[in-house]
Design a protein around this motif. Sequence first.
Motif, PDB file in Angstrom:
ATOM      1  N   LEU A 196       0.843  -1.192   0.000  1.00 33.53           N
ATOM      2  CA  LEU A 196       0.000   0.000   0.000  1.00 33.53           C
ATOM      3  C   LEU A 196       0.883   1.248   0.000  1.00 33.53           C
ATOM      4  CD1 LEU A 196      -2.656  -1.086   2.658  1.00 33.53           C
ATOM      5  CD2 LEU A 196      -2.935  -1.049   0.161  1.00 33.53           C
ATOM      6  N   GLU A 211     -10.838   0.711   0.628  1.00 38.32           N
ATOM      7  CA  GLU A 211     -11.158  -0.564   0.007  1.00 38.32           C
ATOM      8  C   GLU A 211      -9.913  -1.295  -0.497  1.00 38.32           C
ATOM      9  OE1 GLU A 211     -13.893  -2.186  -0.265  1.00 38.32           O
ATOM     10  OE2 GLU A 211     -15.344  -0.738   0.503  1.00 38.32           O
ATOM     11  N   SER A 212      -8.893  -0.530  -0.920  1.00 34.84           N
ATOM     12  CA  SER A 212      -7.704  -1.189  -1.473  1.00 34.84           C
ATOM     13  C   SER A 212      -7.006  -2.049  -0.423  1.00 34.84           C
ATOM     14  CB  SER A 212      -6.739  -0.147  -2.031  1.00 34.84           C
ATOM     15  OG  SER A 212      -6.332   0.761  -1.008  1.00 34.84           O
ATOM     16  N   ARG A 251      -6.397  -6.052  -1.029  1.00 39.89           N
ATOM     17  CA  ARG A 251      -5.080  -6.694  -0.956  1.00 39.89           C
ATOM     18  C   ARG A 251      -5.064  -7.778   0.120  1.00 39.89           C
ATOM     19  NH1 ARG A 251      -0.929  -3.640  -3.261  1.00 39.89           N
ATOM     20  NH2 ARG A 251      -1.777  -2.718  -5.166  1.00 39.89           N
TER      21      ARG A 251
END
Length: 476
Positions: A138, A171-172, A176
Amino acid sequence: MRTGNALRLAQVDSHARKAGLSAGMTLADARARCPTLATLPCDPAAERQALDHLARAMLRFTPVVTPDPPDGLILDVTGCAHLFGGEDALARRVLAATRATTRHAFAGNAMAARALARHGADGNRGDIHALPVNALDLPDDALTALRRAGLRTIGDLARRPQAGLAARFGESAVMRLRQLLGETASPVAPRLPPVPVRAEARFAEPLIRTDDALEVIEDLLRQAARQMEQRHAGGRRFAVTLERSDGARRRLAIDTGNPVRDPATVLRLMRERIDTLADPLDPGFGFDAILLDVPRVEPLAPRQDALEGGRAAADDTLDALIDRLSVRLGADRVTRLHPADTHIPEAAQRLRPAIENTVSAPVSTWPLASGRDVALRPLTLFDPPQPVAVIAGVPDGPPQRFRWRRKVHEVRLAEGPERIAPEWWRRQDGHLGKLGGLTRDYYRIEDSEGRRYWMFRHGLFDEKSDPRWFLHGLFA
């Protein structure tokens, strides 16, 4: 690599890591910790090329290989490992093929294996939950927020409700996490090798005439041209295999200087090759099959025909002539000058086959003209340079009089010197020839009759007690 005004380490090897160095550290800090550090400039283009080369090499182990820039490969070995004796044996084969220091890991999905290889122990098959949150890849601000919240491992995130994680960290982060845990798919887009351009024809009755075989070859060339047109490509090498009914095979191959896909052009070159064969093409009891292969393919964009009826350009006519002569006489007998990476005048150009194109064999370009009216280098060079007897006013000054070919020339004007140092890194292989290894001082000379010469003194007085003079070229 340069980040802002600072030079930073892009990659480090195992010895550098043991010394406390890591990627992203400034070069100044790295040298302070390790004064004997040896560095090389970062070349992203070369690294991408090397990664693509490794990806192609891995196709021998599995058909599903995809690069993971800047320094990783993802291999889907599902159904392949048993062919090499299991996953451990496959890993040893892969590591031996790379011939480099690498890290690897196995997992049930691509993202988990990638995380274990980059953030876990080498060869790890184990617990995804023990990996740090860095394995999510991230942005830095998101990773900082996770650590401030006390979430330092993947297991810390897995035990929290995903709805709350999505609301707080985005949301990412949840996507992941689910990919690492195998709860959602992480598809791999494999880099498939290009489909070869091929065409073949097999016959119920053997062909006993060479002209009939050439007609079939022309039809195969049309099929190959349609394949290459769909790819916006052209062929640089065309190979034909003629299989006789008695089991014998005859192979014919031609090369072109530029990519082409016109069947008539290739067939004309193929006829030239057949005419130059020392052993004539003998059908014997006939040809059972004819195969056409185009092993060398390069991009070829569509071209607009000329308005006056599509006359070929002068460059196309010259390329066609070079192709025909190369096929008829041999590629090594039709040559052109290419620039060489050296500042020694007589070695600044090399003879290479004219059929070789700079697209497939990149070379350095010729130096651009300076724009001055007076040429700095002559068009005519002597090979080897011719010795002359010189009288100079001072030992390291320009000549005032010289004797060349039994005639004495009085120097009216002299310009220089242009000093050319020897290429010391090439002295061992003999590349510089008999005149290599000493400094040269070049002068542009004009005699009393207006003739202009290019001369040099071979060696400085601290290199040689009696340096000699040579005439290297004549100006127009």
